[in-house]
Every structure is written in C-alpha cells, then in structure tokens.
Write a protein that holds these residues in place. Structure first.
Motif, PDB file in Angstrom:
ATOM      1  N   LEU A   1       0.829  -1.213   0.000  1.00 52.19           N
ATOM      2  CA  LEU A   1       0.000   0.000   0.000  1.00 52.19           C
ATOM      3  C   LEU A   1       0.862   1.261   0.000  1.00 52.19           C
ATOM      4  N   LEU A   2       1.945   1.246   0.767  1.00 52.79           N
ATOM      5  CA  LEU A   2       2.831   2.409   0.795  1.00 52.79           C
ATOM      6  C   LEU A   2       3.451   2.673  -0.564  1.00 52.79           C
ATOM      7  N   GLU A   3       3.878   1.609  -1.232  1.00 48.05           N
ATOM      8  CA  GLU A   3       4.454   1.782  -2.574  1.00 48.05           C
ATOM      9  C   GLU A   3       3.421   2.388  -3.523  1.00 48.05           C
ATOM     10  N   SER A   4       2.197   1.873  -3.454  1.00 44.28           N
ATOM     11  CA  SER A   4       1.136   2.365  -4.344  1.00 44.28           C
ATOM     12  C   SER A   4       0.802   3.828  -4.059  1.00 44.28           C
ATOM     13  N   ILE A   5       0.637   4.158  -2.754  1.00 42.92           N
ATOM     14  CA  ILE A   5       0.293   5.544  -2.392  1.00 42.92           C
ATOM     15  C   ILE A   5       1.422   6.489  -2.759  1.00 42.92           C
ATOM     16  N   PHE A   6       2.665   6.071  -2.492  1.00 39.93           N
ATOM     17  CA  PHE A   6       3.823   6.917  -2.796  1.00 39.93           C
ATOM     18  C   PHE A   6       3.902   7.221  -4.295  1.00 39.93           C
TER      19      PHE A   6
END
Length: 421
Positions: A338-343
């Motif tokens: 999720l962090l990779e996607s949001i970033f």
C-alpha cells in the motif's frame, strides 16, 4: 512508515524499472493535470462573465410600465399608465426586505439629437435623474469631486456628475471641469464630479462613460416631470432575493394603478438576480463536468498503477515468501504494498499539479499583457480547497490501486512462495 529501510526498499522497487514506473505514473499525472486545468478554465470563464456585470448589485431588478392587457373595474385593456413618486414610498412601506428603491428618469440617448451644450461644443448624452443610492446599484468610480447626495435631493440643486466620455467630448485637456456649467436642454447644471463606470457587458470604452447624473428632484423640476417616474431600480437586502419579493412589488403597483391582479403584462421587469443564478447554475454544472471527466481520466491512471502493482507482487513472490517465513505479519506485507502504491500515486499526482500550475502561470502571464476588459476569460485559477481535494483524491486513489495487489500478496503461503522461481 518512518522506517528508513522500508523507504529504501520502496525506492529500490520503483527505480528497478524506470521506464515502466514513468509510464505508470504518467496516467495519474495526466488525470490530475486534466482535472486542475478543467477547473481552472471554468473559473476563468466564470471570472470573465462576472466581470461583465461590472460590480452591479446582482440582487436587483429593473421595473417599467407596459400596456395593460386586461380590463378591470370599468377601465379598458390597452391603456397606458405611468409610475408616480407615491409608488416608490408605497413599495417601501408595503414590501419588507428591500434595501433600495430608486426612481429614475431619463433624457436623451437612443440616437437622439444633441441635448447638452457647453460653450461652442454640444453632444447627445444620456441624462439621468437619480437618487444617491444608484451608485450602490450600478457601481462607478468617482474620479474627481463627488457623487450626488441627499442635500442635493432635498434642496433640488442643479448639479451634475459627468462621465469621462462626456468630459473628453465637452472639455479641452487643460480645462477645469469641477465647478463649470453645462446646459441640458437649456437648463444650467454645475459639474460637481466625474466618474468612470465599471465594466458592464464586457466593455469599458469611452462610449460607456457618456452619461450624466443629476438629482432626481432637480431633474423633475427642471424638465417639468412633476411626480412622474420613468422606471425603478430595486434591490433586496442580503436576507432576501429580489425574485421572491418582486410579486409583492407588482401587487403594490397594480393596486395603486387599478390594474387586474392577474395581469402579467402590465409591469415589465428584468430580474438580474434570476439571470445571475442561471449563470451560477451553469458554472456549477461546468465544475461537475470537470470533476467527472478529470476523475475518470485519473481512474484510468489508477487502474494502470493497480495492474503494475499486481505485476510487482508476482515478481516479488519469492521475496514475500522469505519475509513471511522470517516472521513478517500479513499487515507488514499489506502495508508495504500500500505504501508503494500511495507513494507512486502521490508523486505522480503532485507532478501533474505542478505541471498544471506552470501552464496556468503561463496563461495568466499572457493575459496580463492583454486588455482583459472585453474578454470573457479572466484569471483562470484554482483555490487551496481544490488542491486539498485533489490531494485527497490522490491518497484515496493510491489506496484503491494498492488494495487488490496487497490482498493478493498476503494470500501467498510462505511454502508456495519459496517454491516459486
């Protein structure tokens, strides 16, 4: 979130295939760019149209007499009538919620003959008999002297406020204007002020300034108008709309002049508030279309990120298996994806906002060098609220883009993941 190792891993993952990351990010960049540009274009069009109102009190209407269309109490249809000064007071007394009720009279205009003389110069100008409130209903900038006041009204002073266009036509460049006299239909009026009218209808040329304002009472006395009123400018207060009050105004007029209560043609009017609301409704619809189109384009970019994240998860199956075997919880795996996607989504979206800002700056720079008084497009921009909304859309989009890949990642059993080549 504040782990350096985690962010190093995110950066390494996104930079391992630069070309793929850039292509993926472009979809979101383009979507947010289109959204901001569409909203700014709508705002620019709105600013240009509202400039056409010239700062007029939009909660107003203009009212005039027309031919009576129904017989009533022995009086025939087809007759004409005129407003009287007593009608003005009757409206004020019987219709609560009104801020200004301004009776008006006029001479000249409509291509008539010369009606104003000064020395050897003459010209044809609109001459209005007005009350001081008219400056609040049809705003103008006083460039010298003052506007008419109630002392002028009460003492029936023959004074005049002239437009810059009248000044240009009737005076030489070096001549003093204030204190001089002009003749209107043979009657002397002393000039006490000059004005520049604010833009109405998209123009602010010299032709828009060829009007003269004199006290209503002096006008009536000088030109034998008696208690006649040509038409009225009526403005409601901030707690009411003129649209909701105008039927009460019409009822007063019909009662005073023995007009059938159901005669819809006897009183003419132009409801500025109603027209203004129609325009506001148009811009609300344009904003809706801008959000709708922009979000659809943005959604296509989010779907692209979702697809890429699914591929990334598949490529990192072995890695995920090792991490699970070493004790990583499902939430650790889910949070990483999720962090990779949001970033990626936020970086792409912010790049789109920066690009849109540069384009809007360039457009405004070009417009600043142009004469915008006749333009229907002015200062395209977006406010801080719009930027915050765009950021929220980006965060939600990033969550949605990473949700399915994250769920797929935690479904992988460690044993199965370690077998994957």
């Amino acid at each position: 979130m504040f782990s350096r190792d985690k962010w190093n891993e995110i950066i390494e993952s996104l930079t391992s295939n630069w070309f793929r990351t850039i292509l993926t990010a472009f979809g979101v960049l383009w979507g947010i760019f289109i959204l901001v540009i569409l909203l700014a274009a709508g705002k620019g069009l709105e600013n240009g149209v509202k400039q056409g109102f010239g700062g007029m009190a939009t909660n107003s209407m203009f009212m005039w007499t027309q031919t009576v269309s129904k017989p009533y109490k022995g009086l025939p249809k087809g007759r004409r009538y005129s407003f009287k000064t007593k009608d003005v007071q009757a409206i004020k007394d019987n219709v609560p919620g009104l801020k200004y009720v301004s009776p008006r009279n006029q001479l000249g205009g409509f291509g008539g003959s010369n009606n104003v003389v000064r020395g050897l110069k003459s010209g044809a100008f609109n001459v209005y008999g007005d009350y001081p409130e008219i400056i609040n209903q049809q705003p103008m900038d006083i460039t010298s002297g003052r506007f008419i006041n109630y002392n002028d009204i009460n003492e029936k002073r023959k004074v005049a406020v002239i437009g810059e266009g009248v000044k240009t036509n009737m005076y030489d460049a070096e001549e003093a204007v204030l204190g001089s006299y002009i003749k209107v239909n043979g009657v002397n009026f002393q000039v006490i002020g000059t004005y520049k009218k604010k833009s109405t209808g998209g123009g602010n040329s010299e032709e828009d300034q060829k009007e003269i304002y004199v006290p209503f009472t002096a006008f009536s006395q000088a030109f034998n108008m008696g208690d006649l009123v040509g038409w009225m400018a009526i403005t409601a207060d901030d707690n009411h709309s003129i649209t909701s009050l105008k039927s009460g105004v019409f009822d007063v007029i019909k009662k005073n002049h023995t007009i059938h209560p159901e005669d819809e043609r006897a009183v003419g009017n132009f409801d500025l508030f109603e027209e203004y609301n129609k325009i506001n409704g148009l811009f609300t619809a344009l904003n809706f279309v801008a959000y709708f189109v922009g979000i659809l384009v943005l959604l296509s970019g989010v779907i692209g990120i979702c697809n890429i994240m699914l591929i990334v998860v598949k490529e990192r199956t072995s890695e995920i298996g090792v991490r699970r075997a070493l004790g990583a919880t499902p939430w650790n795996i889910r949070g990483q994806i999720l962090l990779e996607s949001i970033f990626l989504t936020i970086i792409s979206g912010m790049s789109g906002i920066i690009l849109a800002t540069l384009v809007l700056w360039l457009v405004n720079y070009v417009l600043a060098s142009q004469d915008t008084s006749e333009m229907m497009f002015l200062n395209p921009s977006v406010d801080l609220v719009t930027v915050i909304i765009a950021l929220l859309i980006l965060v939600i989009s990033g969550l949605l883009a990473g949700l399915i890949p994250a769920q797929n990642a935690i479904r992988i059993k460690p044993v199965d993941a370690l077998r994957t080549e």
